[in-house]
Design an enzyme around this catalytic site. Structure first.
Site, PDB file in Angstrom:
ATOM      1  N   CYS A 114      40.434 -23.362 -31.936  1.00  0.00           N
ATOM      2  CA  CYS A 114      40.766 -21.926 -31.940  1.00  0.00           C
ATOM      3  C   CYS A 114      42.087 -21.627 -32.645  1.00  0.00           C
ATOM      4  CB  CYS A 114      40.807 -21.388 -30.517  1.00  0.00           C
ATOM      5  SG  CYS A 114      39.246 -21.577 -29.655  1.00  0.00           S
ATOM      6  N   HIS A 252      45.456 -14.972 -30.196  1.00  0.00           N
ATOM      7  CA  HIS A 252      44.065 -15.433 -30.158  1.00  0.00           C
ATOM      8  C   HIS A 252      43.359 -14.777 -28.970  1.00  0.00           C
ATOM      9  CE1 HIS A 252      40.518 -17.732 -29.832  1.00  0.00           C
ATOM     10  NE2 HIS A 252      40.940 -18.533 -28.884  1.00  0.00           N
ATOM     11  N   ASN A 282      35.434 -14.763 -27.147  1.00  0.00           N
ATOM     12  CA  ASN A 282      36.289 -15.708 -27.865  1.00  0.00           C
ATOM     13  C   ASN A 282      35.513 -16.252 -29.068  1.00  0.00           C
ATOM     14  OD1 ASN A 282      37.711 -17.921 -28.779  1.00  0.00           O
ATOM     15  ND2 ASN A 282      38.118 -18.771 -26.751  1.00  0.00           N
TER      16      ASN A 282
HETATM   17  N1  COA Z   1      29.877 -16.473 -13.370  1.00  0.00           N
HETATM   18  C1  COA Z   1      30.042 -16.485 -12.038  1.00  0.00           C
HETATM   19  N2  COA Z   1      30.754 -17.431 -11.399  1.00  0.00           N
HETATM   20  C2  COA Z   1      31.346 -18.385 -12.149  1.00  0.00           C
HETATM   21  C3  COA Z   1      31.211 -18.424 -13.552  1.00  0.00           C
HETATM   22  C4  COA Z   1      30.444 -17.421 -14.166  1.00  0.00           C
HETATM   23  N3  COA Z   1      30.254 -17.358 -15.493  1.00  0.00           N
HETATM   24  N4  COA Z   1      31.893 -19.470 -14.030  1.00  0.00           N
HETATM   25  C5  COA Z   1      32.458 -20.076 -12.977  1.00  0.00           C
HETATM   26  N5  COA Z   1      32.126 -19.423 -11.837  1.00  0.00           N
HETATM   27  C6  COA Z   1      32.526 -19.749 -10.464  1.00  0.00           C
HETATM   28  C7  COA Z   1      32.796 -21.210 -10.307  1.00  0.00           C
HETATM   29  O1  COA Z   1      31.599 -21.918 -10.006  1.00  0.00           O
HETATM   30  C8  COA Z   1      33.760 -21.217  -9.145  1.00  0.00           C
HETATM   31  O2  COA Z   1      33.026 -21.057  -7.963  1.00  0.00           O
HETATM   32  P1  COA Z   1      33.455 -21.861  -6.618  1.00  0.00           P
HETATM   33  O3  COA Z   1      34.831 -21.372  -6.292  1.00  0.00           O
HETATM   34  O4  COA Z   1      32.409 -21.453  -5.661  1.00  0.00           O
HETATM   35  O5  COA Z   1      33.427 -23.303  -7.014  1.00  0.00           O
HETATM   36  C9  COA Z   1      34.562 -19.945  -9.347  1.00  0.00           C
HETATM   37  O6  COA Z   1      33.754 -19.101 -10.197  1.00  0.00           O
HETATM   38  C10 COA Z   1      35.918 -20.176  -9.997  1.00  0.00           C
HETATM   39  O7  COA Z   1      35.714 -20.990 -11.161  1.00  0.00           O
HETATM   40  P2  COA Z   1      36.914 -21.470 -12.042  1.00  0.00           P
HETATM   41  O8  COA Z   1      36.385 -22.251 -13.182  1.00  0.00           O
HETATM   42  O9  COA Z   1      37.948 -22.115 -11.163  1.00  0.00           O
HETATM   43  O10 COA Z   1      37.474 -20.056 -12.555  1.00  0.00           O
HETATM   44  P3  COA Z   1      38.873 -19.658 -13.122  1.00  0.00           P
HETATM   45  O11 COA Z   1      39.514 -18.695 -12.226  1.00  0.00           O
HETATM   46  O12 COA Z   1      39.665 -20.844 -13.583  1.00  0.00           O
HETATM   47  O13 COA Z   1      38.425 -18.862 -14.431  1.00  0.00           O
HETATM   48  C11 COA Z   1      38.280 -19.150 -16.813  1.00  0.00           C
HETATM   49  C12 COA Z   1      37.709 -19.537 -15.453  1.00  0.00           C
HETATM   50  C13 COA Z   1      37.533 -19.949 -17.866  1.00  0.00           C
HETATM   51  C14 COA Z   1      38.047 -17.669 -17.029  1.00  0.00           C
HETATM   52  C15 COA Z   1      39.799 -19.469 -16.858  1.00  0.00           C
HETATM   53  O14 COA Z   1      40.051 -20.747 -16.348  1.00  0.00           O
HETATM   54  C16 COA Z   1      40.352 -19.340 -18.232  1.00  0.00           C
HETATM   55  O15 COA Z   1      40.351 -18.300 -18.828  1.00  0.00           O
HETATM   56  N6  COA Z   1      40.881 -20.444 -18.809  1.00  0.00           N
HETATM   57  C17 COA Z   1      41.336 -20.452 -20.163  1.00  0.00           C
HETATM   58  C18 COA Z   1      40.190 -20.830 -21.030  1.00  0.00           C
HETATM   59  C19 COA Z   1      40.423 -20.510 -22.462  1.00  0.00           C
HETATM   60  O16 COA Z   1      41.152 -19.630 -22.801  1.00  0.00           O
HETATM   61  N7  COA Z   1      39.734 -21.257 -23.293  1.00  0.00           N
HETATM   62  C20 COA Z   1      39.722 -21.040 -24.672  1.00  0.00           C
HETATM   63  C21 COA Z   1      40.540 -22.020 -25.329  1.00  0.00           C
HETATM   64  S1  COA Z   1      40.639 -21.564 -26.990  1.00  0.00           S
END
Ligand code: COA
Length: 328
Positions: A114, A252, A282
């Protein structure tokens, strides 16, 4: 002899026609608009119905060149930032070179996930200074939907497809590229992987890797919210510029929450951080050039006055980087 200066001459983009909403996704997997929107700010994304990365990049290139009376033979360099090329060879950049008839251009792809567009712009700006032809075409293009495991809701809801780019030109005017700060930390490469392919030959019988994108969202979130404010502050300090003097910080588009945290850490109004993540999700290396082109077409960038802008991106590698530009 006057030093050679480089400027952004024109911008363009192309996204596939098909728009997919969070509600559409919830028909394909166990997710909801509420979960996606609250955690990321994403509402829709454009997904390819068959067009590959080169198709998007060729259309974006035509948009960059449209109405500019540029002779494609005056383009000396084409770089496509992508982590989802059509294949290993020929490069997407070579396909663009052929399609737009830029017969004098060298062409290659660059992969910094990215962060790719920021890396590619930095690379092209330096190369163009030493080339005899006046133009370089720098694109970011991705079909992320082919890299995603559609059974993994943690990543499938985040990404979209698209392409954007800019044409760089040697210039007599003021220098536009002021300062940069580019980094990588390969020790944390495991936090985002994609396209893995195991060695398999008559000597080794290896089980095929899935190759799908995997991501440790928390790890990336923590890394970005620490490293990006630091990187932005570094370019500001190096150029003796305050954040108040900057017109826009173009980050980004990975997550609206990340953008809000970065703005807060810099002590700066969110109004300085234009966003289009709600529409495109993204799009990896395509995210910044798509945003730049939208702002340009909205008469917010490249207007009749000098503007200081910051471009900052982060992603797999891990890689990250920031450029400070003064454009007009
Ligand atoms: N829909 C519904 N529930 C979802 C889900 C979805 N699409 N994806 C994950 N969940 C659930 C998980 O199973 C978890 O459930 P649990 O608590 O029962 O186990 C819960 O939601 C939390 O999941 P988690 O992965 O810990 O969420 P988070 O708060 O870390 O948010 C992101 C996830 C990806 C939004 C966040 O971590 C993020 O933005 N990270 C940066 C990623 C990024 O920018 N990447 C690009 C790099 S260029």
């Amino acid at each position: 002899m006057e030093p050679i200066k480089i400027k952004i001459h024109s911008t363009g983009k192309y996204v596939p026609e098909k728009k997919v909403s969070n509600d559409d996704l919830s028909k394909w997997m166990d997710t909801s608009h509420e979960w996606i929107y609250k955690r990321t700010g994403i509402v829709t994304r454009h997904l390819s119905e068959g067009e590959d990365t080169s198709d998007l990049c060729i259309k974006a290139s035509r948009n960059v060149l449209e109405g500019r009376s540029i002779d494609p033979e005056d383009i000396g360099l084409i770089i496509v930032a992508t982590m989802t090329p059509d294949g290993q060879s020929p490069s997407v950049a070579s396909k663009v070179q052929a399609a737009i008839k830029a017969t004098n251009a060298m062409a290659f792809d660059l992969n910094a996930a990215c962060s790719g567009f920021v890396y590619a712009l930095s690379t092209a700006e330096k190369m163009l200074r030493h080339m005899h032809l006046p133009y370089a075409l720098v694109l970011g293009g991705e079909v992320m939907s082919k890299a995603i495991d559609w059974s993994d809701r943690k990543t499938a809801v985040l990404f979209g497809d698209g392409a954007g780019g800019v044409l760089l030109k040697k210039s007599e005017e003021d220098e536009q590229f002021l300062t940069e700060d580019l980094h990588a930390n390969g020790n944390k490469g495991y936090a985002l992987t994609s396209g893995e392919k195991k060695v398999s030959n008559p000597l080794v019988d290896t089980q095929e890797a899935s190759g799908f994108l995997t991501m440790d969202g928390r790890e990336i979130f923590n890394f970005v919210t620490k490293s990006i404010p630091k990187s932005i502050n570094k370019v500001l300090t190096d150029n003796d510029t305050s954040i108040e003097e900057v017109d826009y910080v173009l980050l980004h588009q990975a997550n609206a929450r990340i953008i809000e945290i970065v703005a807060k850490k810099l002590g700066c109004s969110i109004d300085k951080f234009p966003m289009n993540i709600q529409t495109y999700g993204n799009t990896s290396a395509a995210s910044l050039p798509i945003l730049i082109d939208e702002l340009a077409k909205d008469n917010k960038l490249f207007i009749d006055k000098k503007q200081k802008i910051i471009l900052s991106a982060f992603g797999g590698g891990l890689t990250w980087g920031t450029l400070l530009l003064e454009i007009n």
